[in-house]
Design a protein around this motif. Structure first.
Motif, PDB file in Angstrom:
ATOM      1  N   ILE A 151     -53.155 -49.827   2.073  1.00 48.44           N
ATOM      2  CA  ILE A 151     -52.926 -48.377   1.938  1.00 48.44           C
ATOM      3  C   ILE A 151     -53.872 -47.807   0.895  1.00 48.44           C
ATOM      4  CG2 ILE A 151     -51.260 -46.590   1.291  1.00 48.44           C
ATOM      5  CD1 ILE A 151     -49.049 -48.525   2.182  1.00 48.44           C
ATOM      6  N   ASP A 152     -54.518 -46.709   1.247  1.00 46.97           N
ATOM      7  CA  ASP A 152     -55.378 -46.001   0.299  1.00 46.97           C
ATOM      8  C   ASP A 152     -54.507 -44.973  -0.432  1.00 46.97           C
ATOM      9  OD1 ASP A 152     -57.109 -44.361  -1.079  1.00 46.97           O
ATOM     10  OD2 ASP A 152     -58.624 -44.311   0.504  1.00 46.97           O
TER      11      ASP A 152
ATOM     12  N   GLU B 132     -49.695 -51.145  -3.030  1.00 43.83           N
ATOM     13  CA  GLU B 132     -50.097 -50.367  -1.868  1.00 43.83           C
ATOM     14  C   GLU B 132     -51.486 -50.782  -1.384  1.00 43.83           C
ATOM     15  OE1 GLU B 132     -49.798 -46.353  -3.224  1.00 43.83           O
ATOM     16  OE2 GLU B 132     -47.655 -46.187  -2.772  1.00 43.83           O
ATOM     17  N   ILE B 133     -52.410 -50.973  -2.321  1.00 46.68           N
ATOM     18  CA  ILE B 133     -53.770 -51.377  -1.963  1.00 46.68           C
ATOM     19  C   ILE B 133     -53.751 -52.740  -1.277  1.00 46.68           C
ATOM     20  CG2 ILE B 133     -56.042 -52.024  -2.886  1.00 46.68           C
ATOM     21  CD1 ILE B 133     -55.574 -49.925  -5.104  1.00 46.68           C
TER      22      ILE B 133
ATOM     23  N   THR C 296     -59.562 -48.935 -10.320  1.00 44.06           N
ATOM     24  CA  THR C 296     -59.325 -49.995  -9.343  1.00 44.06           C
ATOM     25  C   THR C 296     -60.369 -49.908  -8.248  1.00 44.06           C
ATOM     26  OG1 THR C 296     -57.650 -51.027  -7.926  1.00 44.06           O
ATOM     27  CG2 THR C 296     -57.730 -48.609  -7.961  1.00 44.06           C
ATOM     28  N   VAL C 297     -60.270 -50.794  -7.276  1.00 48.80           N
ATOM     29  CA  VAL C 297     -61.182 -50.819  -6.134  1.00 48.80           C
ATOM     30  C   VAL C 297     -60.363 -50.596  -4.869  1.00 48.80           C
ATOM     31  CG1 VAL C 297     -62.845 -52.171  -4.795  1.00 48.80           C
ATOM     32  CG2 VAL C 297     -62.786 -52.369  -7.298  1.00 48.80           C
ATOM     33  N   VAL C 298     -60.772 -49.583  -4.062  1.00 52.41           N
ATOM     34  CA  VAL C 298     -60.079 -49.275  -2.802  1.00 52.41           C
ATOM     35  C   VAL C 298     -61.109 -49.274  -1.687  1.00 52.41           C
ATOM     36  CG1 VAL C 298     -58.651 -47.633  -1.544  1.00 52.41           C
ATOM     37  CG2 VAL C 298     -58.414 -47.822  -4.023  1.00 52.41           C
ATOM     38  N   GLY C 299     -60.940 -50.195  -0.746  1.00 53.96           N
ATOM     39  CA  GLY C 299     -61.879 -50.256   0.380  1.00 53.96           C
ATOM     40  C   GLY C 299     -63.291 -50.546  -0.061  1.00 53.96           C
TER      41      GLY C 299
ATOM     42  N   LYS D 150     -52.067 -39.693  -1.031  1.00 54.25           N
ATOM     43  CA  LYS D 150     -51.655 -38.578  -1.873  1.00 54.25           C
ATOM     44  C   LYS D 150     -52.184 -37.258  -1.329  1.00 54.25           C
ATOM     45  CE  LYS D 150     -51.709 -37.089  -6.719  1.00 54.25           C
ATOM     46  NZ  LYS D 150     -52.189 -37.402  -8.097  1.00 54.25           N
ATOM     47  N   GLN D 151     -53.440 -37.268  -0.854  1.00 52.15           N
ATOM     48  CA  GLN D 151     -54.031 -36.061  -0.285  1.00 52.15           C
ATOM     49  C   GLN D 151     -53.319 -35.664   1.000  1.00 52.15           C
ATOM     50  OE1 GLN D 151     -56.490 -34.210  -1.787  1.00 52.15           O
ATOM     51  NE2 GLN D 151     -55.892 -32.738  -0.204  1.00 52.15           N
ATOM     52  N   LEU D 152     -52.930 -36.675   1.768  1.00 51.12           N
ATOM     53  CA  LEU D 152     -52.200 -36.421   3.016  1.00 51.12           C
ATOM     54  C   LEU D 152     -50.868 -35.739   2.735  1.00 51.12           C
ATOM     55  CD1 LEU D 152     -52.654 -37.018   6.054  1.00 51.12           C
ATOM     56  CD2 LEU D 152     -51.227 -39.041   5.767  1.00 51.12           C
ATOM     57  N   LYS D 153     -50.193 -36.189   1.682  1.00 51.13           N
ATOM     58  CA  LYS D 153     -48.913 -35.586   1.309  1.00 51.13           C
ATOM     59  C   LYS D 153     -49.106 -34.147   0.834  1.00 51.13           C
ATOM     60  CE  LYS D 153     -46.511 -39.878   0.081  1.00 51.13           C
ATOM     61  NZ  LYS D 153     -45.899 -40.676  -1.016  1.00 51.13           N
ATOM     62  N   LYS D 154     -50.207 -33.924   0.093  1.00 55.81           N
ATOM     63  CA  LYS D 154     -50.492 -32.560  -0.350  1.00 55.81           C
ATOM     64  C   LYS D 154     -50.740 -31.635   0.830  1.00 55.81           C
ATOM     65  CE  LYS D 154     -52.438 -33.370  -4.957  1.00 55.81           C
ATOM     66  NZ  LYS D 154     -53.660 -33.243  -5.790  1.00 55.81           N
ATOM     67  N   ASN D 155     -51.514 -32.143   1.784  1.00 53.21           N
ATOM     68  CA  ASN D 155     -51.809 -31.333   2.974  1.00 53.21           C
ATOM     69  C   ASN D 155     -50.539 -31.030   3.774  1.00 53.21           C
ATOM     70  OD1 ASN D 155     -54.500 -31.422   2.305  1.00 53.21           O
ATOM     71  ND2 ASN D 155     -54.994 -33.102   3.699  1.00 53.21           N
ATOM     72  N   LYS D 156     -49.667 -32.035   3.850  1.00 52.16           N
ATOM     73  CA  LYS D 156     -48.414 -31.851   4.569  1.00 52.16           C
ATOM     74  C   LYS D 156     -47.541 -30.813   3.878  1.00 52.16           C
ATOM     75  CE  LYS D 156     -44.494 -34.388   6.505  1.00 52.16           C
ATOM     76  NZ  LYS D 156     -43.835 -35.727   6.626  1.00 52.16           N
ATOM     77  N   LEU D 157     -47.526 -30.876   2.540  1.00 57.86           N
ATOM     78  CA  LEU D 157     -46.743 -29.917   1.761  1.00 57.86           C
ATOM     79  C   LEU D 157     -47.282 -28.498   1.961  1.00 57.86           C
ATOM     80  CD1 LEU D 157     -44.564 -29.303  -0.308  1.00 57.86           C
ATOM     81  CD2 LEU D 157     -46.229 -29.811  -2.121  1.00 57.86           C
ATOM     82  N   ARG D 158     -48.625 -28.374   1.950  1.00 55.87           N
ATOM     83  CA  ARG D 158     -49.226 -27.059   2.175  1.00 55.87           C
ATOM     84  C   ARG D 158     -48.829 -26.517   3.545  1.00 55.87           C
ATOM     85  NH1 ARG D 158     -54.107 -29.533   0.045  1.00 55.87           N
ATOM     86  NH2 ARG D 158     -54.411 -28.933  -2.152  1.00 55.87           N
TER      87      ARG D 158
END
Length: 413
Positions: free
Chosen positions: A83-84, A78-79, A46-49, A89-97
Motif C-alpha cells: 500500500i502506498d 502498509e508499505i 521511507t522508501v515507497v515503490g 491519503k490523497q485518495l481519501k482527501k479526494n473522496k472527502l472533497r
C-alpha cells in the motif's frame, strides 16, 4: 550493519531546540524537524515503490513521541503490504472533497428543483404553492438534513400528522417530496430508491387517498337564487362587479376572466378563445358568448396601455377583487368558484343538454377518450345553445316555486 539511532525519551525530545532534523529512534526513519521559528513537526523518511519519500505525521507536541512512533510503524506495515500511504491519503482527501461537493441539504435541493422547474410552470402561483407546502411541512423536519440521508422514516414523520386531516395537501406534498428526491438522485446527490414514492412503498404504510379524502366543495349558490343574485349584482358599479357577472355567464374560472385580453375575443362571432397556456388543462378552450356577455364586453373601456379587459389599477384585477364584490353584497356564504357548481347543477337538473356538453362548457377533462374527441363541431353548436339558455335563466328571479319574474320586466316596472 547500519547504525541504529539512539532512542530518545519524551523529555529529551521536548528539549530539542536547534534548527534541523533529529532522529528520535524507536522506528527507523522517524525524525523531529525543528524550523527556524522553533516550530516542530514529525517527518518519516521511507522508501515507497523504490522512491524515497518524506511523510508528515503532524506537529509536535499535538502529536506526541509515542503517537509519532505508532504512526510510523503503521505506515511501515502498509508499505510491506504493498500500500502506498501517500497515494492512499490523497485518495481519501479526494473522496472527502467529492462527499463535501455532494453535501446538500433537503432545503437547498428543494430550492434548486423549484428554480429549475418553475420556468415550465404556468404561473407564479404554482411555484408559491410548492414553496409554501415544503416550508410549512417538510423543512421543519428535514430542511437541514443532508439530501443523501433523507429516508422513509423522515417522509412518514412529515406526512403522518396531516395524511388524514389534510389529505389533499398531504398527497400533493408527497408528490413534491418524491420529485425533489428524484431530482437529487438524477443529479447524483443521493443514491438508492426514492423513499417518497407511492407504488410498492408508501402505499403499504399510508391509507389510500380515495379512502380518506374529504371532498371540499366550494360554497355555491342554488340555481333557483341566481336570478335574484344577478339582479343585485347588476346594481353595483366597478370592473369587479362586471368581471364577476361575466364569470358567472361564461362559467369560467375567475383567473381566466381576470387574465382575459382583448385579443382573445371575436365579438362579431360571439366567441372567446382562451389560449392553452392560460387553461388549467393546458388546452385551448372555446367559449360561446351570450348576448348579455357580449354587451358587458362592449361596455368595457379599451385602454391603450393595458391589454386586459377587466383591468385594475396595476393591470390585471387581483384574485381578491371578485371575492370583495361578494363581501360588498353581504354574501360571505358563497365563493366565486362556486358559481361553476351552480351552473353545472342547473345544466344537469334543469336542461336536457348531454353530460359531455356541460362538462366541455366547464373545460373539464373527460375520462372517456371517445367523448373527449368531440371538442368542436356539433358539440360546440350545442354549447352555444347551453350558454344562451344559461344567460336567460340568470335573468329570471324566482319568487316562489310557481312564480318567476324576468329581471328585464322588473327594470321596466
Amino acid at each position: 550493519m547500519p547504525r541504529r539511532a539512539k532512542e530518545l525519551s519524551a523529555l529529551a525530545v521536548s528539549r530539542l531546540k536547534n534548527q534541523g532534523f533529529f532522529s528520535v529512534g524507536g522506528v527507523a526513519g522517524l525524525y523531529l524537524q525543528v524550523s527556524s521559528t522553533n516550530a516542530k513537526s514529525w517527518i518519516f523518511r521511507t522508501v515507497v515503490g523504490g522512491k524515497r519519500k518524506e511523510i508528515g505525521l503532524g506537529g509536535y507536541p499535538d502529536v506526541g513521541l509515542s503517537d509519532a512512533r505508532d504512526k510510523a510503524r503503521k505506515i511501515k506495515d502498509e508499505i510491506s503490504q504493498g500500500i502506498d500511504p501517500v497515494a492512499e491519503k490523497q485518495l481519501k482527501k479526494n473522496k472527502l472533497r467529492a462527499e463535501l461537493a455532494k453535501a446538500i441539504t433537503f432545503k437547498e435541493a428543494a430550492n434548486q428543483y423549484i428554480a429549475i422547474q418553475s420556468h415550465g410552470w404556468k404561473n407564479a402561483k404554482h411555484a408559491s404553492q410548492w414553496e409554501n407546502t415544503i416550508e410549512t411541512y417538510a423543512n421543519p423536519v428535514i430542511g437541514n438534513v443532508q439530501i443523501k440521508d433523507v429516508d422513509e422514516a423522515h417522509i412518514l414523520k412529515i406526512l403522518n400528522p396531516i395524511w388524514i386531516s389534510k389529505n389533499e395537501t398531504a398527497s400533493r406534498l408527497r408528490g413534491r417530496l418524491e420529485k425533489v428526491l428524484g431530482w437529487a438522485i438524477a443529479s447524483k446527490y443521493r443514491s438508492g430508491d426514492n423513499p417518497a414514492r407511492w407504488k410498492d412503498n408508501l402505499e403499504f404504510k399510508l391509507a389510500p387517498s380515495s379512502k380518506v379524502k374529504t371532498i371540499e366543495h366550494h360554497p355555491a349558490l342554488h340555481y333557483d337564487d341566481i336570478g335574484s343574485f344577478m339582479a343585485k349584482l347588476r346594481l353595483l358599479e366597478g370592473f369587479g362587479a362586471k368581471a364577476l357577472e361575466f364569470t358567472i355567464l361564461t362559467a369560467a374560472r375567475s383567473g381566466e376572466v381576470r387574465g382575459a385580453t382583448w385579443s382573445e375575443f371575436n365579438l362579431d362571432k360571439k366567441l372567446w378563445i382562451i389560449p392553452a397556456e392560460r387553461m388549467k388543462a393546458g388546452k385551448e378552450h372555446y367559449i360561446p358568448l351570450s348576448k348579455r356577455a357580449v354587451d358587458i364586453l362592449k361596455a368595457m373601456p379599451v385602454m391603450s396601455d393595458n391589454p386586459y379587459v377587466f383591468s385594475g389599477t396595476k393591470g390585471m384585477l387581483s384574485d381578491m377583487t371578485l371575492t370583495a364584490v361578494l363581501k360588498r353584497m353581504g354574501r360571505k356564504d358563497i365563493t366565486v368558484h362556486g358559481f361553476r357548481s351552480t351552473f353545472r347543477d342547473w345544466a344537469g337538473e334543469k336542461t336536457n343538454f348531454p353530460r359531455e356538453v356541460c362538462e366541455h362548457a366547464l373545460a373539464h377533462r373527460l375520462k372517456d377518450k371517445a367523448e373527449a374527441a368531440y371538442q368542436r363541431g356539433s358539440l360546440f353548436d350545442k354549447r352555444i345553445g347551453l350558454m344562451n339558455e344559461w344567460a336567460k335563466y340568470c335573468d329570471i328571479v324566482h319568487i316562489k316555486a310557481d312564480n318567476v319574474i324576468n329581471i328585464n320586466e322588473m327594470v321596466a316596472v
